[in-house]
Scaffold this active site. Sequence first.
Site, PDB file in Angstrom:
ATOM      1  N   ASN A 156       1.680   0.904   2.464  1.00  0.00           N
ATOM      2  CA  ASN A 156       2.146   1.087   1.081  1.00  0.00           C
ATOM      3  C   ASN A 156       3.056   2.326   1.021  1.00  0.00           C
ATOM      4  OD1 ASN A 156       1.177   1.915  -2.166  1.00  0.00           O
ATOM      5  ND2 ASN A 156       2.176   0.026  -1.616  1.00  0.00           N
ATOM      6  N   LEU A 157       4.064   2.285   1.854  1.00  0.00           N
ATOM      7  CA  LEU A 157       4.867   3.483   2.111  1.00  0.00           C
ATOM      8  C   LEU A 157       5.744   3.860   0.927  1.00  0.00           C
ATOM      9  CD1 LEU A 157       5.939   2.716   5.788  1.00  0.00           C
ATOM     10  CD2 LEU A 157       3.869   3.838   4.931  1.00  0.00           C
ATOM     11  N   ARG A 183      -1.681   5.931  -4.550  1.00  0.00           N
ATOM     12  CA  ARG A 183      -2.621   5.734  -5.666  1.00  0.00           C
ATOM     13  C   ARG A 183      -1.932   5.876  -7.025  1.00  0.00           C
ATOM     14  NH1 ARG A 183      -6.650   7.791  -1.661  1.00  0.00           N
ATOM     15  NH2 ARG A 183      -8.037   6.015  -1.301  1.00  0.00           N
ATOM     16  N   MET A 202       4.250  12.137  -4.885  1.00  0.00           N
ATOM     17  CA  MET A 202       4.221  10.712  -4.530  1.00  0.00           C
ATOM     18  C   MET A 202       2.917  10.375  -3.819  1.00  0.00           C
ATOM     19  SD  MET A 202       8.004   9.562  -3.597  1.00  0.00           S
ATOM     20  CE  MET A 202       9.337   9.949  -4.725  1.00  0.00           C
ATOM     21  N   SER A 203       2.353   9.232  -4.179  1.00  0.00           N
ATOM     22  CA  SER A 203       1.078   8.797  -3.599  1.00  0.00           C
ATOM     23  C   SER A 203       0.932   7.298  -3.820  1.00  0.00           C
ATOM     24  CB  SER A 203      -0.069   9.523  -4.314  1.00  0.00           C
ATOM     25  OG  SER A 203      -1.285   8.863  -4.063  1.00  0.00           O
ATOM     26  N   HIS A 207       6.018   9.261   2.819  1.00  0.00           N
ATOM     27  CA  HIS A 207       5.845   8.793   4.204  1.00  0.00           C
ATOM     28  C   HIS A 207       7.189   8.799   4.928  1.00  0.00           C
ATOM     29  CE1 HIS A 207       2.466   6.490   2.180  1.00  0.00           C
ATOM     30  NE2 HIS A 207       1.817   7.095   3.164  1.00  0.00           N
TER      31      HIS A 207
END
Length: 284
Positions: A32-33, A189, A186-187, A37
């Site tokens: 889920n980049l 989640r 950024m995450s 990342h």
Amino acid sequence: MQVIDQILTLREARRRWQVEGKTIGFVPTMGNLHHGHLKLVKEAKQKCDIVVASIFVNPLQFGPDEDLASYPRTLEHDLAALESLGVDVVFTPSVHDIYPRGLEQQTFVEVPGISYMICGASRPGHFRGMTTIVCKLFNMVQPNHAFFGEKDYQQLQIVKAMVTDLSMNLTVHGVPTVREADGLAMSSRNNYLTTEEREMAPRLYKLLREMADLIHLGRRDYSKIISEYKQKLVEAGFSPDYIEIRAADSLLHPSHEDEQLVILIAAFLGKARLIDNIRVDLED
Ligand code: PAF
């Protein structure tokens, strides 16, 4: 770009790179980049001849009531993003190949002390699962350099401690947090936020910055700052898990000599548990 799901195939590739004298950079992920990342990958590309990324949603680091089943899985999108950045190999092992004797019997790697505090206190077993998989992936990829985001600040410090304690032959690099234009870290989640919650979410980083400013202005009554800001988090619509002001390296409560601090927050906003942190340099 080669997508490898077998440990033996990865080892063969690793042997070839060794013979060719290549340096290997490794970016472990759960997929889920997002741009955070991708920044890790860009750093790895700059420093190393070969870049390996892994995508593995690690069941061992999720608690029984956590989001393992619903964790976003977006393999096609992730592979396209990694290919566009020139990643050499993406390692996508199965749970069975990683834990052939089952999760219950799995030998584990645990960094004591630092793994039990802060996030570790809220998520028992989480860091043990994390260090176990990271150690296993390091054994498989055998990288010269590995890249971790500073958003997961405690994770980064724990991985560094593990590498030191187990005399692992690699360098761990922390890469600064990538933020949305409004400051939200950024995450993966963040996907759990509703539209309304997404609008509220940047307040977390604003409060962190305010706390850092107070310390820069000379306040040292950390417990008082923490309780004031827990209240502000609640007023901003969050359910605070913790706010901590710690020494940046050890993550212990700061002594008078500590000049490098970090403020760490975890708070729930609806279904999402958001974490963020900010460094405070008292010499500044
Ligand atoms: O930060 C993550 O995504 C995970 O904790 C990691 C390092 C990939 C281990 O599963």
